[in-house]
Design a protein around this motif. Sequence first.
Motif, PDB file in Angstrom:
ATOM      1  N   ILE A   1       0.840  -1.199   0.000  1.00  0.00           N
ATOM      2  CA  ILE A   1       0.000   0.000   0.000  1.00  0.00           C
ATOM      3  C   ILE A   1       0.879   1.253   0.000  1.00  0.00           C
ATOM      4  O   ILE A   1       0.600   2.219  -0.715  1.00  0.00           O
ATOM      5  CB  ILE A   1      -0.974  -0.013   1.201  1.00  0.00           C
ATOM      6  N   GLY A   2       1.955   1.242   0.762  1.00  0.00           N
ATOM      7  CA  GLY A   2       2.869   2.381   0.787  1.00  0.00           C
ATOM      8  C   GLY A   2       3.469   2.661  -0.579  1.00  0.00           C
ATOM      9  O   GLY A   2       3.566   3.815  -1.008  1.00  0.00           O
ATOM     10  N   HIS A   3       3.846   1.619  -1.283  1.00  0.00           N
ATOM     11  CA  HIS A   3       4.401   1.781  -2.635  1.00  0.00           C
ATOM     12  C   HIS A   3       3.367   2.413  -3.566  1.00  0.00           C
ATOM     13  O   HIS A   3       3.671   3.348  -4.303  1.00  0.00           O
ATOM     14  CB  HIS A   3       4.852   0.427  -3.178  1.00  0.00           C
ATOM     15  N   VAL A   4       2.149   1.932  -3.500  1.00  0.00           N
ATOM     16  CA  VAL A   4       1.084   2.466  -4.358  1.00  0.00           C
ATOM     17  C   VAL A   4       0.785   3.918  -4.008  1.00  0.00           C
ATOM     18  O   VAL A   4       0.581   4.748  -4.904  1.00  0.00           O
ATOM     19  CB  VAL A   4      -0.188   1.587  -4.261  1.00  0.00           C
ATOM     20  N   GLU A   5       0.780   4.246  -2.724  1.00  0.00           N
ATOM     21  CA  GLU A   5       0.560   5.638  -2.330  1.00  0.00           C
ATOM     22  C   GLU A   5       1.630   6.552  -2.920  1.00  0.00           C
ATOM     23  O   GLU A   5       1.345   7.665  -3.344  1.00  0.00           O
ATOM     24  CB  GLU A   5       0.517   5.768  -0.807  1.00  0.00           C
ATOM     25  N   HIS A   6       2.868   6.082  -2.986  1.00  0.00           N
ATOM     26  CA  HIS A   6       3.940   6.870  -3.605  1.00  0.00           C
ATOM     27  C   HIS A   6       3.701   7.060  -5.101  1.00  0.00           C
ATOM     28  O   HIS A   6       4.054   8.097  -5.660  1.00  0.00           O
ATOM     29  CB  HIS A   6       5.298   6.200  -3.392  1.00  0.00           C
ATOM     30  N   LEU A   7       3.111   6.060  -5.735  1.00  0.00           N
ATOM     31  CA  LEU A   7       2.826   6.168  -7.168  1.00  0.00           C
ATOM     32  C   LEU A   7       1.717   7.171  -7.457  1.00  0.00           C
ATOM     33  O   LEU A   7       1.696   7.791  -8.513  1.00  0.00           O
ATOM     34  CB  LEU A   7       2.419   4.808  -7.734  1.00  0.00           C
ATOM     35  N   LEU A   8       0.797   7.330  -6.518  1.00  0.00           N
ATOM     36  CA  LEU A   8      -0.403   8.130  -6.750  1.00  0.00           C
ATOM     37  C   LEU A   8      -0.356   9.559  -6.213  1.00  0.00           C
ATOM     38  O   LEU A   8      -1.174  10.381  -6.611  1.00  0.00           O
ATOM     39  CB  LEU A   8      -1.620   7.418  -6.139  1.00  0.00           C
ATOM     40  N   ASP A   9       0.558   9.859  -5.304  1.00  0.00           N
ATOM     41  CA  ASP A   9       0.505  11.157  -4.630  1.00  0.00           C
ATOM     42  C   ASP A   9       1.912  11.670  -4.359  1.00  0.00           C
ATOM     43  O   ASP A   9       2.803  10.902  -4.000  1.00  0.00           O
ATOM     44  CB  ASP A   9      -0.253  10.993  -3.307  1.00  0.00           C
ATOM     45  N   ASP A  10       2.104  12.980  -4.513  1.00  0.00           N
ATOM     46  CA  ASP A  10       3.402  13.581  -4.207  1.00  0.00           C
ATOM     47  C   ASP A  10       3.779  13.399  -2.739  1.00  0.00           C
ATOM     48  O   ASP A  10       4.935  13.172  -2.408  1.00  0.00           O
ATOM     49  CB  ASP A  10       3.398  15.081  -4.540  1.00  0.00           C
ATOM     50  N   VAL A  11       2.784  13.535  -1.865  1.00  0.00           N
ATOM     51  CA  VAL A  11       3.000  13.305  -0.436  1.00  0.00           C
ATOM     52  C   VAL A  11       2.017  12.218  -0.014  1.00  0.00           C
ATOM     53  O   VAL A  11       0.847  12.487   0.259  1.00  0.00           O
ATOM     54  CB  VAL A  11       2.771  14.590   0.400  1.00  0.00           C
ATOM     55  N   PRO A  12       2.479  10.970   0.001  1.00  0.00           N
ATOM     56  CA  PRO A  12       1.576   9.862   0.322  1.00  0.00           C
ATOM     57  C   PRO A  12       0.992   9.969   1.733  1.00  0.00           C
ATOM     58  O   PRO A  12       1.587  10.597   2.621  1.00  0.00           O
ATOM     59  CB  PRO A  12       2.472   8.626   0.226  1.00  0.00           C
ATOM     60  N   ALA A  13      -0.151   9.350   1.906  1.00  0.00           N
ATOM     61  CA  ALA A  13      -0.882   9.401   3.175  1.00  0.00           C
ATOM     62  C   ALA A  13       0.002   8.977   4.351  1.00  0.00           C
ATOM     63  O   ALA A  13      -0.074   9.557   5.426  1.00  0.00           O
ATOM     64  CB  ALA A  13      -2.126   8.538   3.106  1.00  0.00           C
ATOM     65  N   HIS A  14       0.846   7.974   4.154  1.00  0.00           N
ATOM     66  CA  HIS A  14       1.646   7.489   5.274  1.00  0.00           C
ATOM     67  C   HIS A  14       2.793   8.455   5.644  1.00  0.00           C
ATOM     68  O   HIS A  14       3.460   8.253   6.644  1.00  0.00           O
ATOM     69  CB  HIS A  14       2.184   6.071   5.004  1.00  0.00           C
TER      70      HIS A  14
ATOM     71  N   LYS B   1      -1.187  12.559  10.979  1.00  0.00           N
ATOM     72  CA  LYS B   1      -2.526  11.975  11.162  1.00  0.00           C
ATOM     73  C   LYS B   1      -3.588  13.062  11.072  1.00  0.00           C
ATOM     74  O   LYS B   1      -3.418  14.144  11.615  1.00  0.00           O
ATOM     75  CB  LYS B   1      -2.636  11.273  12.510  1.00  0.00           C
ATOM     76  N   GLY B   2      -4.674  12.757  10.340  1.00  0.00           N
ATOM     77  CA  GLY B   2      -5.791  13.673  10.244  1.00  0.00           C
ATOM     78  C   GLY B   2      -5.638  14.741   9.160  1.00  0.00           C
ATOM     79  O   GLY B   2      -6.493  15.581   9.006  1.00  0.00           O
ATOM     80  N   THR B   3      -4.523  14.691   8.410  1.00  0.00           N
ATOM     81  CA  THR B   3      -4.299  15.677   7.356  1.00  0.00           C
ATOM     82  C   THR B   3      -4.805  15.110   6.030  1.00  0.00           C
ATOM     83  O   THR B   3      -4.490  13.991   5.672  1.00  0.00           O
ATOM     84  CB  THR B   3      -2.795  15.989   7.215  1.00  0.00           C
ATOM     85  N   ALA B   4      -5.581  15.884   5.305  1.00  0.00           N
ATOM     86  CA  ALA B   4      -6.099  15.445   4.006  1.00  0.00           C
ATOM     87  C   ALA B   4      -5.071  15.707   2.930  1.00  0.00           C
ATOM     88  O   ALA B   4      -4.106  16.444   3.111  1.00  0.00           O
ATOM     89  CB  ALA B   4      -7.394  16.206   3.682  1.00  0.00           C
TER      90      ALA B   4
END
Length: 118
Positions: free
Chosen positions: A97-110, A114-117
Amino acid sequence: MHADTQPPVWSDDVVTLAVEVLRMLADPTRLQIAGLLLDEERAVSELATALGKPGPAVSQHLAKMRMARMVETRKRGTSVLYRVENGHVRQLVIDTIGHVEHLLDDVPAHHRPKGTAS
């Protein structure tokens, strides 16, 4: 990489089993189940509610995951609780999931507080 360092060459058995583990997680429902079980035990009914899927369908996925030794069970009264089998499975899900978040977003959720959109 040093000139004398060789990449790993795994046996056919190791590669075949690794592919099966990845196939097990390649199903969206099973990946979601694994994610829900990362930090706590849950019963089939809790998982079914969280996923919005029928209990019998969730049970079938859990049975496959149990056969693949990705989840384990514990009885509590008349309930069966499921949890991720070990730290390796947990880390595999988190890293995927962390790898995919890096593919999709400049600043991944992880990487966000916490609590930042996004």
